[in-house]
Write a protein that holds these residues in place. Structure first.
Motif, PDB file in Angstrom:
ATOM      1  N   SER A   1      -7.363  19.042  11.806  1.00  0.00           N
ATOM      2  CA  SER A   1      -6.044  19.647  11.544  1.00  0.00           C
ATOM      3  C   SER A   1      -5.922  21.095  12.014  1.00  0.00           C
ATOM      4  O   SER A   1      -5.111  21.841  11.492  1.00  0.00           O
ATOM      5  CB  SER A   1      -5.693  19.621  10.051  1.00  0.00           C
ATOM      6  OG  SER A   1      -6.258  18.549   9.380  1.00  0.00           O
ATOM      7  N   SER A   2      -6.733  21.496  12.968  1.00  0.00           N
ATOM      8  CA  SER A   2      -6.737  22.916  13.313  1.00  0.00           C
ATOM      9  C   SER A   2      -6.312  23.255  14.741  1.00  0.00           C
ATOM     10  O   SER A   2      -5.959  24.399  15.002  1.00  0.00           O
ATOM     11  CB  SER A   2      -8.144  23.494  13.111  1.00  0.00           C
ATOM     12  OG  SER A   2      -8.511  23.378  11.777  1.00  0.00           O
TER      13      SER A   2
ATOM     14  N   GLU B   1       5.357  32.033  17.530  1.00  0.00           N
ATOM     15  CA  GLU B   1       5.148  31.550  16.154  1.00  0.00           C
ATOM     16  C   GLU B   1       5.124  30.029  16.104  1.00  0.00           C
ATOM     17  O   GLU B   1       4.298  29.432  15.440  1.00  0.00           O
ATOM     18  CB  GLU B   1       6.283  32.065  15.246  1.00  0.00           C
ATOM     19  CG  GLU B   1       5.965  33.349  14.536  1.00  0.00           C
ATOM     20  CD  GLU B   1       4.686  33.269  13.714  1.00  0.00           C
ATOM     21  OE1 GLU B   1       4.573  32.382  12.864  1.00  0.00           O
ATOM     22  OE2 GLU B   1       3.781  34.101  13.941  1.00  0.00           O
ATOM     23  N   TYR B   2       6.062  29.414  16.818  1.00  0.00           N
ATOM     24  CA  TYR B   2       6.179  27.949  16.769  1.00  0.00           C
ATOM     25  C   TYR B   2       4.951  27.278  17.362  1.00  0.00           C
ATOM     26  O   TYR B   2       4.545  26.204  16.925  1.00  0.00           O
ATOM     27  CB  TYR B   2       7.442  27.512  17.513  1.00  0.00           C
ATOM     28  CG  TYR B   2       7.936  26.139  17.098  1.00  0.00           C
ATOM     29  CD1 TYR B   2       8.774  25.995  15.989  1.00  0.00           C
ATOM     30  CD2 TYR B   2       7.558  24.990  17.773  1.00  0.00           C
ATOM     31  CE1 TYR B   2       9.217  24.751  15.579  1.00  0.00           C
ATOM     32  CE2 TYR B   2       7.999  23.734  17.376  1.00  0.00           C
ATOM     33  CZ  TYR B   2       8.828  23.631  16.267  1.00  0.00           C
ATOM     34  OH  TYR B   2       9.260  22.382  15.866  1.00  0.00           O
TER      35      TYR B   2
ATOM     36  N   LYS C   1       1.873  28.570  17.540  1.00  0.00           N
ATOM     37  CA  LYS C   1       0.593  29.197  17.188  1.00  0.00           C
ATOM     38  C   LYS C   1      -0.464  28.204  16.690  1.00  0.00           C
ATOM     39  O   LYS C   1      -1.651  28.485  16.731  1.00  0.00           O
ATOM     40  CB  LYS C   1       0.787  30.335  16.189  1.00  0.00           C
ATOM     41  CG  LYS C   1       0.931  29.919  14.751  1.00  0.00           C
ATOM     42  CD  LYS C   1       0.903  31.129  13.850  1.00  0.00           C
ATOM     43  CE  LYS C   1       0.958  30.695  12.402  1.00  0.00           C
ATOM     44  NZ  LYS C   1       1.090  31.776  11.470  1.00  0.00           N
ATOM     45  N   GLY C   2      -0.021  27.028  16.272  1.00  0.00           N
ATOM     46  CA  GLY C   2      -0.989  26.028  15.818  1.00  0.00           C
ATOM     47  C   GLY C   2      -1.553  25.185  16.950  1.00  0.00           C
ATOM     48  O   GLY C   2      -2.329  24.265  16.714  1.00  0.00           O
TER      49      GLY C   2
END
Lengths: 259, 151
Positions: free
Chosen positions: B41-42, B123-124, B126-127
């Motif tokens: 999940s990272s 931001e959107y 960043k994952g």
């Protein structure tokens, strides 16, 4: 995580009956943390069909269903309107949107995770947890209890308040677990919370007592905070460093909520 | 367990175990555009759209998508091709392992916020990790793709 079976339940009674049938039966929230562990689950109990994805204005409080995702919480206009949107701001800093679309509010709260930004910011408010079949307790009370309550977390209720609020997450990289998170709210009274210490978030009662009895020296408040907070070491940092961070950010937070 | 869901506009039926994750299911039925990275999940490379929202397929049990709509980059091919051109122009690719996930994220971002600022794009996304590019060229490419001037 190993699981033998999965049931998407159609009623509370069914969910509770399954939960009580075996200690190896587990409720699944978003499932992110369950996946990472080595849990040997017999039956996974999914609450997705129980209408728990609502955020509702109930007058004095906002009621959040436990299956609401972190992303839905962050984007809710009701939540954005609460105390300069501090809860939305805190949640928006958790990983990326694809993660937050999976993680649920109920899972984050029920799990009492030490690193939880959500628990830290919620502790800045008066929050009640509603469990099936018939238990209501404050978030503070729930966190203070050892272990996990064996009912089903259905709703989280945040009492509305018009407060100035501050939230700070300190982490080594933006996708890392925080090494500290701090929430300060100032409504009628001050609430000062520190989490990820690495234990679960807690309110700083002595600091709050000082401030709520008219103490106005923020440096002194920060000193009290750093003295009273119980911190520990983790792989990311030392407790000693956490105390220094508490000193800095409590002072900054107090300045911020008094602007 | 038999699970029925809609994959890229087609009805699918798959037999899965209770603890099987969508990423593994998709790859097992031949959808190799969905990549396995950290599997924790990272990193974001396993991103798919579930009912139009980006999710991490490594962390969604397949049984939970029953009755839902799942989309991979194959469902947005035209858009992905245009984004790819922008990536090429900016030198924003190297190995390409993360591209499909980036394309899906940009697609989702565009739907949520058609005119994002540079900060909102950052931001959107960043994952979603990319081990090759250092992100600057990707940011430029995505801004060019979305047609926006830098704000």
């Amino acid at each position: 995580m190993k699981a033998n079976s999965y049931v998407s339940v159609g009623s509370w009674q069914e969910a509770y009956k399954l939960l009580k049938a075996s200690p190896k039966n587990k409720i699944i929230g978003g499932g992110l943390w369950l996946k990472k562990g080595n849990a040997q689950v017999d039956t996974l109990i999914d609450l997705s069909r129980l209408n728990l994805k609502k955020i509702e204005d109930k007058g004095a409080y906002i009621e959040i269903g436990s299956m609401v995702s972190q992303r839905e919480l962050e984007q809710s206009s009701l939540i954005k309107g609460l105390s300069n949107g501090v809860i939305s701001e805190a949640v928006s800093q958790i990983m990326g949107p694809a993660f937050r679309n999976v993680a649920t509010v109920g899972g984050s709260v029920y799990g009492k995770y030490g690193f939880s930004d959500l628990i830290a910011v919620l502790l800045g408010f008066e929050v009640e947890l509603q469990f099936y079949p018939s238990k209501t307790m404050s978030l503070e009370e729930y966190l203070a209890q050892p272990g996990f309550y064996d009912g089903i977390l259905t709703h989280i209720r945040i009492q509305k308040k018009d407060a100035r609020a501050f939230f700070k997450k300190v982490c080594l990289t933006s996708l890392d677990y925080p090494i500290l998170n701090i929430c300060i709210t100032k409504g009628e009274k001050y609430v000062v919370v520190v989490g990820s210490r690495p234990l679960v978030a807690t309110r700083l009662t002595k600091t709050m007592e000082y401030l709520n009895n008219g103490g106005s020296d923020f440096k002194e408040a920060a000193r009290i905070a750093a003295t009273e907070i119980k911190v520990g070491d983790s792989i990311a940092t030392k407790g000693e460093y956490r105390k220094e961070l508490v000193k800095v950010y409590v002072e900054r937070g107090l300045e911020e909520v008094n602007k | 367990m038999l699970v029925k869901f809609n994959l890229n506009g087609l009805e699918k039926e798959v037999n899965v175990k209770a603890n099987e994750y969508l990423l593994d299911t998709l790859r097992s039925i031949g959808v190799k555009s969905v990549k396995k990275g950290c599997n924790a999940s990272s990193c974001g490379v396993c991103t798919v759209l579930l009912d139009d929202k980006p999710v991490l397929s490594c962390s969604i049990l397949t049984v939970r998508v029953a009755g839902h709509k799942v989309e991979t980059v194959e469902s947005i091919q035209e858009e992905a091709a245009k984004l790819s051109e922008c990536f090429s122009k900016e030198g924003a690719d190297q190995c390409g392992y993360c591209n499909a996930a980036f394309a899906l994220m940009v697609h989702a971002l565009r739907k949520e916020n058609p005119n994002p600022s540079a900060e909102e794009i950052k931001e959107y996304l960043k994952g979603n990790l990319c081990r090759c590019t250092g992100y600057q060229s990707q940011q430029k490419a995505i801004r060019a793709y979305l047609g926006g001037e830098e704000k």
